[in-house]
Write an enzyme that holds these catalytic residues in place. Sequence first.
Site: not given
Ligand code: NAD
Length: 540
Positions: A186, A259, A293, A391
């Site tokens: 997803k 992650e 990240c 962040e």
């Molecule tokens: P987000 O948590 O808003 O969304 C991530 C994913 O989760 C999306 O696909 C979203 O549709 C889905 N999602 C949202 N609500 C959900 C729920 N209730 N249940 C299941 N899935 C759900 O994050 P984002 O804004 O897309 O990404 C940015 C964040 O990701 C930043 O905090 C960044 O640090 C982190 N990130 C971490 C890494 C790592 O490897 N540690 C890598 C890339 C990004």
Amino acid sequence: MIWVIWRKVSATRKILFAMTDVEIAGRTIASVNPATGETLREMACATEEQVRDAVLRARAAQPAWFALGVHKRAKVLREFQFRLHDKKSDIAAALTREAGKPYVEALTTEVLVVLDSARFYVENAHSLLRDEHLSHGNLAMKTKAGCIVREPYGVIGIISPWNYPLSTPATESLAALVAGNAVVVKPSEFTSLIALELAALLHSAGVPKDIFQVLVGDGSAGAALLNADVDKLVFTGSVATGKRIGKAAGERLLPVVLELGGKDPMVVLEDADVDVASSGAVWGAFMNAGQTCLSVERCYVHRSIYESFVEACVTKAKQLRVGAGNDPQTDMGPMIHERQLRIVEEQVEDAKAHGARPQTGGKRLPELGPNFYAPTVLTDVTHEMRIMREETFGPVLPIMPFNTDEEAVALANDSEFGLAASIWTRDRGRGEALARRLNAGTVQINDAVSCFGISEAPHGGVKSSGIGRTHGRFGLDEMVRIKYVAADRLPRMKKVWWYRYGAAFAGQVEGLVDLQFARRVSQRLRGAIRSASALVTKRL
Ligand code: NAD
């Protein structure tokens, strides 16, 4: 039986109610070019039923994929690698269009990372997944041949973010696939198109359609995937969503990899090369418009070089060319959307209100398009400000001086996050010693962010930055269940520890314990004599 079914149903209901946004029928999402605001495509969100069906299809198809064997699966990955290479320019252009990043970054941080990840799993999956024979130290267990067997989970669910929309789901999927799992992804609702490109490439390389599926949708589709019958979930995204997922997964003991976010510190020691370190800081903070990240989110510089370091960073930040990612001259592109831009803006305003001073930037660039924010260098920051604790995920480089190594370590570790960190010094030994004192999943010396491109290196964090690892052999280990098979070499012999117990048997067991663990040799010898009769004692 009925009770078991009822327990399952009520557990699922609890999870559903724990998540919000579960009703997803009829919803749509739009993929938008963040540089221009142009809608690239509108798509229907996968419904809960579609997600459930996809997982069922994946489960049905998985045994045949596993039965192919690791060599054949690795061959498919190799073909995928060639096909991705053939299409590298198209894919990089698509990444730029949908995620906004400069074309060069799309190549270096996405396409190249995925190509090398495929290379790593093709070269190493066989040796990393093969059975591992063990010899037993315990004398009582010497008659057994032991073997660690790595088995695929079955169906792995992957939920991914928008900032690395190809490399994040692809590296995780390649590990899952080569281990013999089926995968349902997803992707982020902001970058669905690139995930569909990934699916097309994998299918054309020979991955069966039911073995790799992409279901587009927003958070509710992610929640539906979590609630479907997956065997493990690999989530990359924000801490807030990660915690919700961890909580819901805990209800049914679903294994997860999380992650999550970071607030990566950069520590510049007094012996660092100011020119090199300032270039590293500017790149580490502003690449992908700071939406990484692993990006440099806070910078600590030894007071003796603080002024010259800040000056160099400001000069270099001012030289960055901000614009659309498809212009080859562009160094920094737009942010992904207005909401992310607002978070950055709020944190900068909060810092300013508490005494921070922007040395450059600190404002939107509406003349360039809807989502542009200027590369910003902030000084006079403190740990009381949000900009140093939360962040930011945007193009901001806050810089703070320190006086001693102790102070630098304390500042770097003063965070709820622990994804990565960097230390800048001419003395590698000193850097490596300090690296051991930082609470982070990865510490780089004289570079930042690039560890994501080392396919051998485990990727993941400590504290609020998450649980588990992706990439490399630890990433592959996350995709398998560990089974231990212990085969007795003397199948016709009753084991000496079986029934019948009694005083004589207790003495024999004491002897066996003494034989192996007594401090004195004489006691060990006596133990050997006492225990020997166990071999001829009749068992039930
Ligand atoms: P987000 O948590 O808003 O969304 C991530 C994913 O989760 C999306 O696909 C979203 O549709 C889905 N999602 C949202 N609500 C959900 C729920 N209730 N249940 C299941 N899935 C759900 O994050 P984002 O804004 O897309 O990404 C940015 C964040 O990701 C930043 O905090 C960044 O640090 C982190 N990130 C971490 C890494 C790592 O490897 N540690 C890598 C890339 C990004």
